[in-house]
Write an enzyme that holds these catalytic residues in place. Structure first.
Site, PDB file in Angstrom:
ATOM      1  N   GLN A  11       0.831  -1.211   0.000  1.00 45.64           N
ATOM      2  CA  GLN A  11       0.000   0.000   0.000  1.00 45.64           C
ATOM      3  C   GLN A  11       0.862   1.255   0.000  1.00 45.64           C
ATOM      4  OE1 GLN A  11      -3.461  -0.393  -0.662  1.00 45.64           O
ATOM      5  NE2 GLN A  11      -2.326  -2.262  -1.061  1.00 45.64           N
ATOM      6  N   HIS A  29       1.524   2.881  -3.396  1.00 49.65           N
ATOM      7  CA  HIS A  29       0.470   3.552  -4.162  1.00 49.65           C
ATOM      8  C   HIS A  29       0.767   5.021  -4.390  1.00 49.65           C
ATOM      9  CE1 HIS A  29      -2.721   0.940  -5.356  1.00 49.65           C
ATOM     10  NE2 HIS A  29      -2.663   0.297  -4.208  1.00 49.65           N
ATOM     11  N   GLU A  84      -8.620   1.710   5.902  1.00 51.74           N
ATOM     12  CA  GLU A  84      -9.244   1.201   4.677  1.00 51.74           C
ATOM     13  C   GLU A  84      -9.141  -0.333   4.641  1.00 51.74           C
ATOM     14  OE1 GLU A  84      -7.067   2.067   1.135  1.00 51.74           O
ATOM     15  OE2 GLU A  84      -8.733   1.503  -0.178  1.00 51.74           O
ATOM     16  N   HIS A  85      -7.927  -0.837   4.893  1.00 45.31           N
ATOM     17  CA  HIS A  85      -7.720  -2.298   4.948  1.00 45.31           C
ATOM     18  C   HIS A  85      -7.128  -2.666   6.294  1.00 45.31           C
ATOM     19  CE1 HIS A  85      -6.736  -1.077   0.706  1.00 45.31           C
ATOM     20  NE2 HIS A  85      -7.655  -1.984   0.458  1.00 45.31           N
ATOM     21  N   ASP A 104      -7.121  -6.558  -3.655  1.00 48.84           N
ATOM     22  CA  ASP A 104      -6.982  -5.471  -4.629  1.00 48.84           C
ATOM     23  C   ASP A 104      -7.320  -5.942  -6.039  1.00 48.84           C
ATOM     24  OD1 ASP A 104      -6.270  -3.490  -2.911  1.00 48.84           O
ATOM     25  OD2 ASP A 104      -4.127  -3.540  -3.361  1.00 48.84           O
ATOM     26  N   HIS A 130     -54.853  14.285   4.203  1.00 50.57           N
ATOM     27  CA  HIS A 130     -54.334  12.919   4.348  1.00 50.57           C
ATOM     28  C   HIS A 130     -55.457  11.990   4.814  1.00 50.57           C
ATOM     29  CE1 HIS A 130     -50.473  14.939   4.311  1.00 50.57           C
ATOM     30  NE2 HIS A 130     -49.811  13.793   4.392  1.00 50.57           N
TER      31      HIS A 130
END
Ligand SMILES: NC(=O)c1ccc[n+]([C@@H]2O[C@H](COP(=O)([O-])OP(=O)(O)OC[C@H]3O[C@@H](n4cnc5c(N)ncnc54)[C@H](O)[C@@H]3O)[C@@H](O)[C@H]2O)c1
Ligand SMILES: N[C@H](CO)Cc1c[nH]c[nH+]1
Ligand SMILES: [Zn+2]
Length: 426
Positions: free
Chosen positions: A255, A258, A322-323, A356, A415
């Site tokens: 990661q 990235h 995130e992970h 991924d 109504h």
């Protein structure tokens, strides 16, 4: 990687901050991009592609010729690998279809809920530093299953004005024909507001860098839906002494590579394991083609030792990664306690990179702590759930008095009348 030994809970809030810029710091620049695209449409996209992507574009759209030329450039080996991913992602997302269930809430009163695909969707595929064709599978497959009618793909062009061949191959495999050569905030603006050639969409999906994420958050204030804020990638690994330091280091680096604004966090209950993992990271990073990027991300990253795995999981839940990788002896026990993360990888043989690409789960996941209140992309993200109800005469006779009394109590006589007028004629 900065290290922290036995931080007290009072120190956790500072440790869970992300290195990305805050939305407020990006807002003015993104707004300027929005204004340009609104005012000058495709001409602005061409100008911004020249500025940010160094690309000279004759048109903002990919032509069929470009797609045809891309297909043979992708090796058979890669096409076969894409098929493995395609099958698993399809299987996992197909299983998320919600069967229509007719419920008789009381005799003669039938209700059901049906999922209908969002009609016009925009898929943003990052391409700044790596052409993420896997993200196209993660978004395009559920969009297809959901039955979305119009799909527009946007991705940044390379400096030669072309789009990566594998992205074009994957788009073709998914049957997506509208491919816009635009990246960053300008791509989000085009999808949100439309231009003379780009149709405005109802919902924008896809991860991206901080400019993309800020732009997506800003268009929500203008009535366009987004999947979630999915920004720079993150992973948090919890490891005990049974973990293999080489495996953990590889996961952290997967990661970190990235982008420079990615963040990786290593949490353990063993000082010895922290040292082993730091050594393994130093060895492995030197071998990576994206060494510089990974090292920049590592500068933002943390290694934390706690006395117990219980504190480790409590810290992870507060960080909301995130992970989350549970590189521990019995991951099932810790997994039960997970409350805040996008996706969990359990045990020593579940590397995050499998998710991924190809396990089947979706890799478009909330970052920057948004796992506290958002889920990752799924089939649900691409559908609206519409409810239906049908009453028989007997049903209305049964439910009517309750509705009349409630409407009366709210002072809403029209109504009440909508029921009364019918009951009088039954
Ligand atoms: N959360 C997830 O699910 C997930 C999934 C995949 C990737 N990601 C993340 O997506 C990101 C992809 O980033 P990327 O940069 O490679 O590609 P990108 O496509 O998101 O961004 C590239 C675009 O950013 C714009 N840009 C670049 N510098 C700019 C500047 N200074 N000012 C304004 N605009 C600028 C340009 O228009 C360029 O086209 C990475 O951070 C990765 O970690 C997240
Ligand atoms: N890890 C990214 C999500 O944060 C997704 C991805 C695409 N390709 C490789 N990885
Ligand atoms: Zn990744």
């Amino acid at each position: 990687m900065k290290t922290y030994l036995y931080p007290s809970p009072a120190e956790w809030a500072a440790l869970t901050q992300r290195p990305v810029q805050k939305l407020d710091q990006l807002r003015a620049g993104v707004q300027h991009t929005f204004d340009l695209v609104k005012e000058r449409g495709d001409a602005a996209l061409i100008e911004l592609a020249a500025k940010f992507d160094k690309a000279g574009l004759p048109s903002v759209w990919v032509t069929q010729d470009e797609v045809d030329q891309a297909i043979p450039q992708v090796s058979q080996e890669l096409k076969d690998a894409i098929e493995v991913a395609y099958a698993n992602i399809s299987k996992f997302h197909e299983a998320q279809r919600e069967p229509v269930q007719q419920i008789e809430t009381m005799p003669g009163v039938t209700c059901y809920r049906k999922s209908v695909g969002i009609q016009k969707v925009g898929l943003y595929i990052p391409g700044g530093t790596a052409p993420l064709f896997s993200t196209l599978l993660m978004l395009g497959i559920p969009a297809q299953i959901a039955g979305c009618k119009e799909i527009v793909l946007a991705t940044p062009p390379g400096a030669d004005g072309s789009i990566n061949a594998t992205i074009l191959y994957t788009a073709n495999r998914l049957g997506i024909t509208r491919i816009l050569k635009a990246g960053g905030a300008q791509a989000i603006a085009a999808l949100a507001f439309g231009t003379e050639t780009v149709p405005a969409v109802d919902k924008i999906f896809g991860p991206g860098n901080q400019y993309v994420t800020a732009a997506k958050q800003m268009v929500t204030q203008l009535g366009v839906a987004i999947d979630m804020p999915a920004g720079p990638s993150e992973v948090l690994v919890i490891a005990d002494e049974t973990a293999d330091a080489d495996f953990v280091a590889a996961d952290l680096l997967s990661q970190a590579e990235h982008g420079p604004d990615s963040q990786v966090v290593f949490v353990t209950n063993s000082e010895k394991q922290l040292k082993n993992v730091q050594e393994a990271v130093a060895r492995q990073v030197a071998e990576l083609p994206r060494q510089t990027v990974a090292e920049q991300a590592l500068n933002n990253s943390l290694g934390v030792v706690f006395s117990t795995l219980q504190e480790a999981i409590d810290f992870s839940n507060q960080y909301a990664p995130e992970h989350l990788i549970l590189a521990v002896d019995i991951p099932e026990v810790l997994a039960e306690q997970v409350t805040q993360t996008g996706s969990v990888f359990m045990g020593h043989f579940s590397p995050e990179s499998v998710g991924d690409y190809a396990s089947g789960t979706n890799h478009t996941l909330p970052t920057n702590g948004y796992a506290r209140n958002y889920s990752g992309v799924s089939l649900d993200s691409f559908v609206k759930k519409i409810t239906f109800q049908q009453l028989s005469k007997e049903g209305l006779q049964r439910i009517g008095p309750a509705v009349e009394i409630m409407a009366e109590a709210e002072g809403l006589h029209a109504h009440k009348h909508a029921v009364t007028v019918r009951l009088a004629k039954i």
